[in-house]
Design an enzyme around this catalytic site. Structure first.
Site, PDB file in Angstrom:
ATOM      1  N   ASP A 228      18.932 -15.628  88.369  1.00  0.00           N
ATOM      2  CA  ASP A 228      19.336 -14.446  89.248  1.00  0.00           C
ATOM      3  C   ASP A 228      19.058 -13.408  88.685  1.00  0.00           C
ATOM      4  O   ASP A 228      19.027 -12.911  87.504  1.00  0.00           O
ATOM      5  CB  ASP A 228      20.634 -14.546  90.008  1.00  0.00           C
ATOM      6  CG  ASP A 228      20.877 -15.746  90.887  1.00  0.00           C
ATOM      7  OD1 ASP A 228      20.028 -16.640  90.974  1.00  0.00           O
ATOM      8  OD2 ASP A 228      21.966 -15.780  91.561  1.00  0.00           O
ATOM      9  N   HIS A 372      21.484 -16.076  84.850  1.00  0.00           N
ATOM     10  CA  HIS A 372      20.989 -14.512  85.012  1.00  0.00           C
ATOM     11  C   HIS A 372      19.868 -14.555  84.022  1.00  0.00           C
ATOM     12  O   HIS A 372      20.358 -14.240  82.790  1.00  0.00           O
ATOM     13  CB  HIS A 372      21.965 -13.751  85.189  1.00  0.00           C
ATOM     14  CG  HIS A 372      22.933 -13.700  86.194  1.00  0.00           C
ATOM     15  ND1 HIS A 372      24.070 -14.871  86.047  1.00  0.00           N
ATOM     16  CD2 HIS A 372      22.765 -13.383  87.508  1.00  0.00           C
ATOM     17  CE1 HIS A 372      24.715 -14.679  87.298  1.00  0.00           C
ATOM     18  NE2 HIS A 372      24.189 -13.730  88.088  1.00  0.00           N
TER      19      HIS A 372
HETATM   20 NI    NI Z   1      23.007 -11.811  91.500  1.00  0.00          NI
END
Ligand code: NI
Length: 422
Positions: A228, A372
């Site tokens: 992400d 991430h």
């Molecule tokens: Ni996010």
């Protein structure tokens, strides 16, 4: 395949400085040039910090990352991007470096054009930019030295074979945007030098990477890795890692970042990665009115489609925060909501080993793992995650593959075979 050595890094968290450029085992001349460019930027960044020392409270940061433009036995193209923030001003510069392996030289624009065709190419570029920019200024820039911090243009090849020549911001005028010209493939074909043809072939070889075969997750034990908040400074490195392991993943990207780095996202998608929507500005979507929410998500899907040619069908609401309005708007926009069952908390613990242990140890059949790619430590943990999961017998797939390509807009998914009706 790119024979990478340990990359050249300059990291100084105290001043938000984070630089990584690749180093190849067999290209010392290229390595030196890449290090030289990075050092020049670092030097001027530190210079700015010293000059600003008397003005406390201003935020400064610089990140240098890279992506591969092309690679073959004959030629390698690397683009460095340099993102700087000084106070509220954010700038991104791109520098391309092309290396010709047989002659061990870094190529400038004139090197990729056959000498007899150079005057015609100069005229074509000057004509394309007239009357917006003064022809003599264009000609001067084209003749200038060095495609690095000199005034000379950088260049690369588009997917269709066109040559794209880019002048840095401020070279042709006082403007703050770079200026690009495209030279069509057909007249260009007879004008390229041998090195130019190698560079173009290397781009095309790189643009058609062998995509991993799609897996049947009804039969196999599958896990989907998701990344992400990018595209960011480590995304290109991550994609290179995934490609080396022939493993796909799903990237939930932030629209604002996509608009800053559309080329980067195009590379991610071209490498066989799945791209999903992660909102325009990473707002908590439950705080937005339906109209604003729709506009926010549409803008991101538009940016993704513009960069990659594919409109996303997956949404990951930031923080996993959703409600009936989010569900309804997602359904309307053709987006399924993809949450996760394994949260590595990689943003909290900047520790590659911990991220690895959680991802490998907690995942089960059908898991969706949250990571991430904006954190170096997460990307650093990826080789271990891939090895660990494969050792446990899992096949790594995209979210759509995991869910059998049958996701329903407006529905929420946390793992395989657990579609929750709203
Ligand atoms: Ni996010």
């Amino acid at each position: 395949m790119l024979d990478q050595r340990t990359p050249f890094r300059v990291v100084d968290p105290n001043v938000h400085l984070d630089v990584v450029v690749p180093q190849l085992a067999s290209a010392p001349v290229l390595n030196r040039r890449l290090r030289g460019i990075a050092k020049t930027f670092v030097h001027s960044f530190r210079h700015t910090l010293r000059a600003e020392a008397g003005r406390p409270g201003r935020y400064h940061a610089m990140t240098i990352g890279w992506q591969l433009l092309g690679h073959s036995g004959q030629a390698t193209g690397i683009q460095l991007w340099v993102a700087q923030q000084h106070g509220l001003t954010v700038t991104i510069e791109r520098v391309t470096v092309w290396y010709d392996t047989p002659t061990e030289t870094v190529l400038a624009l004139p090197d990729v054009i056959a000498p007899r065709a150079w005057p015609a190419v100069v005229s074509a570029i000057a004509d394309a930019l007239t009357p917006t920019y003064r022809p003599n200024r264009v000609r001067a820039a084209l003749g200038a030295d060095g495609a690095t911090r000199g005034k000379g243009p950088t260049f690369g090849f588009a997917a269709d074979g066109d040559l794209v020549v880019t002048f840095a911001a401020g070279v042709l005028s006082g403007g703050s945007e770079p200026v690009s010209v495209r030279l069509a493939k057909s007249p260009l074909a007879s004008r390229l030098s041998a090195a130019g043809r190698s560079a173009r072939a290397a781009t095309q070889a790189h643009r058609a990477p062998a995509k991993p075969a799609r897996a049947d997750c009804a039969k196999r034990r599958c896990v989907a890795l998701t990344f992400d908040d990018g595209p960011g400074s480590f995304t290109a490195e991550l994609v290179a890692l995934l490609q080396q392991h022939e493993v796909p993943a799903t990237f939930f990207v932030v629209g604002d970042r996509v608009r800053q780095s559309p080329d980067l996202l195009a590379t991610v998608s071209a490498a066989g990665m799945e791209i999903g929507n992660h909102s325009s500005f990473h707002d908590e979507l439950t705080f937005l009115a339906a109209r604003d929410l729709k506009r926010d998500l549409e803008a991101t899907s538009d940016a993704i489609a513009a960069a990659t040619g594919h409109r996303p069908t997956l949404l990951r609401p930031p923080y996993g925060s959703r409600n009936a309005t989010v569900d309804r708007v997602s359904e309307h926009l053709g987006l399924s909501e993809i949450l996760w069952d394994i949260d590595t908390l990689d943003w909290r613990y900047a520790d590659s080993r911990r991220v690895q242990n959680v991802a490998v140890g907690s995942a089960g059949r059908g898991s969706i793992v949250l990571l991430h790619d904006v954190h170096r430590t997460s990307v650093g943990g990826v080789p271990g995650i891939i090895r660990g999961l494969q050792r446990r017998g899992f096949t790594l797939v995209t979210v759509s593959e995991l869910l059998g390509d049958r996701t329903v807009p407006g529905r929420v998914y946390r793992q395989q075979a657990t579609a929750h009706q709203r």
